[in-house]
Every structure is written in structure tokens, then in C-alpha cells.
Scaffold this motif. Structure first.
Motif, mmCIF file in Angstrom:
data_model
loop_
_atom_site.group_PDB
_atom_site.id
_atom_site.type_symbol
_atom_site.label_atom_id
_atom_site.label_comp_id
_atom_site.label_asym_id
_atom_site.label_seq_id
_atom_site.Cartn_x
_atom_site.Cartn_y
_atom_site.Cartn_z
ATOM 1 N N ILE A 10 0.185 -0.132 4.114
ATOM 2 C CA ILE A 10 1.157 0.940 3.843
ATOM 3 C C ILE A 10 2.095 0.516 2.712
ATOM 4 C CG2 ILE A 10 2.920 2.427 4.877
ATOM 5 C CD1 ILE A 10 0.163 2.627 6.211
ATOM 6 N N ASP A 11 2.116 1.321 1.665
ATOM 7 C CA ASP A 11 2.896 0.965 0.481
ATOM 8 C C ASP A 11 4.373 0.742 0.772
ATOM 9 O OD1 ASP A 11 0.759 0.953 -1.144
ATOM 10 O OD2 ASP A 11 1.077 2.955 -1.988
ATOM 11 N N ILE A 12 4.908 1.609 1.607
ATOM 12 C CA ILE A 12 6.356 1.512 1.861
ATOM 13 C C ILE A 12 6.697 0.181 2.540
ATOM 14 C CG2 ILE A 12 6.357 2.682 4.106
ATOM 15 C CD1 ILE A 12 8.930 4.099 3.229
ATOM 16 N N THR A 15 6.493 -2.581 -0.069
ATOM 17 C CA THR A 15 7.677 -2.564 -0.931
ATOM 18 C C THR A 15 8.897 -3.127 -0.209
ATOM 19 O OG1 THR A 15 6.773 -0.604 -1.969
ATOM 20 C CG2 THR A 15 9.095 -1.055 -2.374
ATOM 21 N N LEU A 16 9.041 -2.728 1.054
ATOM 22 C CA LEU A 16 10.189 -3.215 1.829
ATOM 23 C C LEU A 16 10.126 -4.736 1.993
ATOM 24 C CD1 LEU A 16 12.599 -2.965 3.728
ATOM 25 C CD2 LEU A 16 11.034 -2.395 5.582
ATOM 26 N N ASP A 53 0.294 -7.559 8.395
ATOM 27 C CA ASP A 53 0.455 -6.474 9.372
ATOM 28 C C ASP A 53 -0.675 -6.563 10.401
ATOM 29 O OD1 ASP A 53 1.499 -4.158 10.519
ATOM 30 O OD2 ASP A 53 0.163 -2.861 9.346
ATOM 31 N N TYR A 54 -0.430 -5.983 11.573
ATOM 32 C CA TYR A 54 -1.480 -6.023 12.584
ATOM 33 C C TYR A 54 -2.547 -4.966 12.325
ATOM 34 C CZ TYR A 54 -3.883 -4.888 16.920
ATOM 35 O OH TYR A 54 -4.847 -4.592 17.829
ATOM 36 N N MET A 55 -2.111 -3.699 12.273
ATOM 37 C CA MET A 55 -3.120 -2.638 12.230
ATOM 38 C C MET A 55 -3.434 -2.212 10.798
ATOM 39 S SD MET A 55 -3.389 0.768 14.520
ATOM 40 C CE MET A 55 -3.883 -0.048 16.004
ATOM 41 N N PRO A 57 -6.969 -0.819 8.229
ATOM 42 C CA PRO A 57 -8.299 -0.224 8.372
ATOM 43 C C PRO A 57 -9.483 -1.198 8.263
ATOM 44 C CG PRO A 57 -7.159 0.692 6.452
ATOM 45 C CD PRO A 57 -6.216 -0.239 7.131
ATOM 46 N N LYS A 105 8.404 -4.259 14.075
ATOM 47 C CA LYS A 105 8.773 -3.078 13.285
ATOM 48 C C LYS A 105 9.708 -2.215 14.129
ATOM 49 C CE LYS A 105 4.523 -2.353 10.696
ATOM 50 N NZ LYS A 105 3.323 -1.522 10.682
ATOM 51 N N PRO A 106 10.661 -1.555 13.553
ATOM 52 C CA PRO A 106 11.049 -1.626 12.137
ATOM 53 C C PRO A 106 11.669 -2.974 11.803
ATOM 54 C CG PRO A 106 12.617 -0.285 13.364
ATOM 55 C CD PRO A 106 11.528 -0.628 14.323
#
Lengths: 350, 112
Positions: A10-12, A15-16, A53-55, A57, A105-106
């Protein structure tokens, strides 16, 4: 500068996390939205911290960690796994599967900074220890090489001491040692064994130190009794060297006692026959005799190379091990090089 | 029925260590990616693939949680949980609700 690998589809999130990593300072964030591409990068690069990240594709975080840990040298790299708050089972699995810590998360900046800094401190410690271990290993290697050099010098000087009481020259010792190495090469001995015989062969006559001058330096032919005393140099050399813990000295002891044995059992001191004679002794017998024959001495002229070769060939299976003679003759070009390199006038160091 | 999304900027900034720059960047990205994220969730429902729906719902859950939308994140979590139990077709209404929620959050974020 720490290389921080961030993997999230996920791009966001990328970036974060990138922004938070930059706030840590001294960090270079490397972003991947595909775990397979990240894994490929890891095959030829070593990150200082992995945040995954865990999840995702193509490959979930757990599988990524397993694959990453399986890469050579990546077992200790800190890994932070990002999971949702309600994924307690995943967090346990991640910790058991090779993650060092996790983020929920968050993402909370304070928590993120603390955990990421801990992981980077761990990495800094690892690097420090690795550098230190490498430094110590190189110091040990350096010191070992120094000791080995000193050992070689000592052997050379012991051999020289024997020479001063003998008409043989320093160049003879160098040549016969290198001829021995040529034979060892021709017999397909390991590089280690080739090096060992090169270093041990010079000690073949060290026992001459124990032979009285009136026999050792006698210009004429020795009487039967005198020759019996002279033969004792093989055993004296062995006694001098046999108890050493040095591999080279032990090989020298073996060479000293066996280089006058003959393949047909008529040699001395033990009258050993064929394979009973240690291999190094059989090798040095060929090298020593060839050089003695082809060298000029106060009491004799040098034989021609052809005559000396014929002597070796005629002595196959009688005086000499046929395989050693064959190996020596097979390395003839090298033999000529050694003759050229170590002339009697000047004797370079081994 | 969940309540309308109310932006709690203070709590988000608190989580981000008071960093307005990061907050603004995240808002911009959320708004910018809204259509593609909605399309991905819709397509997951249409595909009938439980693992795809589960993953997309998981993504939405993370996005909404980032903006402290606990109610929206809970809706997404429910879709994710049902998908993990093999339920897809019966989730049309829940997905529609989630799509609406995502757009609502974007509206509020745009308004600042």
C-alpha cells in the motif's frame, strides 16, 4: 548510514513509514511494494533493518521473513513486522518465524521510533562485533604467518648449520627442496603436502651436526667403520626433530630418517622396502641424489644431466620408487628452472 | 449502522508525533488513491475470490485506522473476517457500506 528496507503493497503505508524512517536520521529508506522484488534485491544487498507488512498479495510477510532468513548471511538482520491490532496469532507466528519485533497498525510514531531505533542499535552492535571478529581473525592470521615465517627461517638456519660442517652448499638445499616439491606435484599430492615437503626437505641431513669432523670432512674414501658412523646422521637428525609439535619439524624428522632407505630394502638405517619407506623419504631420495650427482664438489666433477637421469632411471625399483622417478622426469622443465634459479654461487632465500 | 466519520486530527497528530507534514501527505495520498482503492474492493467482491476480498478489506481497515476511523475500520474488519470464513456473495451490502464509508472519510479529509 543504515539501509532500511520497507515492504508494503500500500503506497500510503510506504510513504508514511518512509517519512518516519527519515525522521530517525542516518537512515536510507528503500521502498518495495512487492515482496518478491524486495527478496530479489536482498539476494545481492544486505539491509540493516527490514520493515515488512503482513498481508500482501504475492507473498505474505511471514513467508517473506522465512525466505529472507534462508538467504546466506541474513539470519541476524533485524526484522520488524507490521500487523493489525487484532492479529495476535500472526504476531506470535511472526516472532516464532524470525521477526525480531512487530509494529501495530495504525502506526504510532513514538512506538515506531523506539522499536526501529532498538533494532538499528542491535544491528550496529552486530556490525561492531563482526568487524571486531574480522579484525581479530586477521590479526591471528598475521601473527600465525609471522610464526610460520620464523619457523621456516629457523629450519633454514638449522639446515645451514649442518651445511657449515659439510661440503654441501646452501643452493643444494634449495634445489633438492624444490625438486622434492616438483615430485610431490607430479604425484598429485595436495598443495598443503607440496608446501610441507618444500619446507621439510632441507632438514634431510641436519643430523650431520652429530658426526665427528674427522669423518664428515675426510677428503678420502671412508672406511667401513667410518661409513657406519656416517650413516648415523639419519637417526641423529630424526632424534633432533621427532618430538617437535611443529608439523614441518615432524615431517623433517621423517625425511631425515628415511631419505637413505632404498626401494629394494638395501638402504639404511632400517632397511625398509617399497611402501614401508615413508613417501616423503622416497621423494627426497630422488631429489637429493639427483642434485648431488649434478653438482660439482671439491672431490668430484658434476655429472651431466643425461647421465644423472640415466642413473635415476636405472635405479627405478632398486634405489628409487619408480613413481617418484617418473614424477621427477615429468617435471623436467621445472627442474631446469630450479637449477637455473638456485646456482651454487648465490643462494636466494626460500 | 455506524455514526458519521468525525476527523479527530488531534489524536492522529498525536500518533504521528505532531508531524503536520506527514499528516498532510497522508491525507493527500488517501484522497488521491480513493478511486483505485474503491475499485479494488468492488472488483474483489465481483471476483468471488475469498482471499482477494479478505486482503482488500484488510487494506481498507488499515487505511481507515490510519485516520482514527475506528467505526469504519471495524466495518472493514467484519468484511475481512467473513471473507476468511469463506463468505463473499452475502457481503455485497457490507462492501457497499464500506465503499460509502471510504468516500465519506475522503470528503471529511478534503474539507480539513
Amino acid at each position: 548510514m543504515h539501509n532500511v528496507l520497507i515492504i508494503d503493497d500500500i503506497d500510503i503505508n510506504l510513504t508514511l513509514i518512509k517519512a518516519l524512517v527519515l525522521k530517525l536520521g542516518e537512515c536510507n529508506p528503500l521502498l518495495f511494494d512487492n515482496p518478491l522484488a524486495a527478496l530479489e534485491w536482498c539476494r545481492s544487498n544486505v539491509p540493516d533493518l527490514v520493515i515488512v507488512d503482513y498481508m500482501m498479495p504475492e507473498m505474505d510477510g511471514l513467508k517473506f521473513i522465512a525466505a529472507f532468513r534462508a538467504l546466506h548471511g541474513r539470519n541476524e538482520i533485524p526484522v520488524l513486522m507490521i500487523t493489525a491490532n487484532d492479529q495476535k496469532d500472526v504476531r506470535y507466528e511472526a516472532l516464532l518465524g524470525g521477526a525480531n519485533d512487530f509494529l501495530t497498525k495504525p502506526i504510532d510514531r513514538v512506538e515506531f521510533s523506539a522499536r526501529a531505533r532498538n533494532m538499528l542499535s542491535l544491528r550496529t552492535g552486530q556490525k561492531f562485533l563482526a568487524d571486531r571478529a574480522e579484525h581479530l581473525a586477521s590479526l591471528v592470521e598475521e601473527r600465525t604467518a609471522e610464526i610460520r615465517e620464523r619457523e621456516k627461517e629457523l629450519i633454514f638456519r638449522i639446515s645451514r648449520a649442518a651445511e657449515f660442517r659439510d661440503p654441501e652448499t646452501g643452493a643444494h638445499i634449495q634445489r633438492m627442496a624444490h625438486y622434492s616439491q616438483i615430485i610431490a606435484l607430479g604425484l598429485d599430492l595436495s598443495l598443503e603436502q607440496q608446501r610441507l615437503i618444500l619446507e621439510a626437505a632441507p632438514m634431510h641431513d641436519v643430523g650431520k651436526i652429530g658426526i665427528p669432523d674427522y669423518i664428515l670432512l675426510k677428503p678420502g674414501k671412508l672406511t667401513v667403520e667410518e661409513f657406519e658412523v656416517m650413516k648415523g646422521h639419519a637417526r641423529i637428525g630424526y632424534e633432533m626433530l621427532k618430538d617437535s609439535r611443529s608439523e614441518i619439524m615432524q615431517a623433517g624428522a621423517e625425511v631425515a630418517i628415511s631419505h637413505h632407505e632404498k626401494f629394494d630394502g638395501t638402504g639404511y638405517p632400517n632397511g625398509l622396502k617399497g611402501q614401508q619407506i615413508p613417501l616423503f623419504g622416497r621423494i627426497v631420495a630422488v631429489a637429493d641424489v639427483f642434485d648431488a650427482l649434478t653438482s660439482e664438489r671439491p672431490y668430484k666433477r658434476a655429472w651431466s644431466l643425461e647421465d644423472a637421469c640415466k642413473f635415476l632411471e636405472d635405479g627405478r625399483g632398486k634405489h628409487f620408487d619408480p613413481l617418484c622417478v617418473e614424477a621427477f622426469l615429468a617435471g623436467w622443465e621445472h627442474v631446469l628452472e630450479i637449477r637455473q634459479r638456485f646456482r651454487d654461487e648465490e643462494a636466494p632465500q626460500i | 449502522m455506524t455514526g458519521a466519520f468525525v476527523l479527530d486530527k488531534t489524536s492522529i497528530l498525536d500518533r504521528l508525533g505532531g508531524d503536520e507534514e506527514i499528516f498532510t501527505m497522508m491525507v493527500d495520498m488517501y484522497v488521491e488513491d480513493l478511486d483505485s482503492n474503491c475499485e479494488a474492493l468492488s472488483a474483489a467482491l465481483v471476483s468471488g475470490d475469498v482471499s482477494v476480498l479478505r486482503r482488500e478489506a484488510h487494506t481498507v481497515k488499515g487505511l481507515l485506522a490510519t485516520f482514527s476511523d475506528d467505526d469504519g475500520a471495524a466495518e472493514a474488519a467484519l468484511v475481512e473476517q467473513n471473507a476468511s470464513q469463506g463468505i463473499v456473495a452475502d457481503q455485497a451490502a457490507a462492501v457497499a457500506g464500506l465503499l460509502a464509508r471510504m468516500r465519506q472519510v475522503a470528503e471529511v479529509l478534503r474539507a480539513g
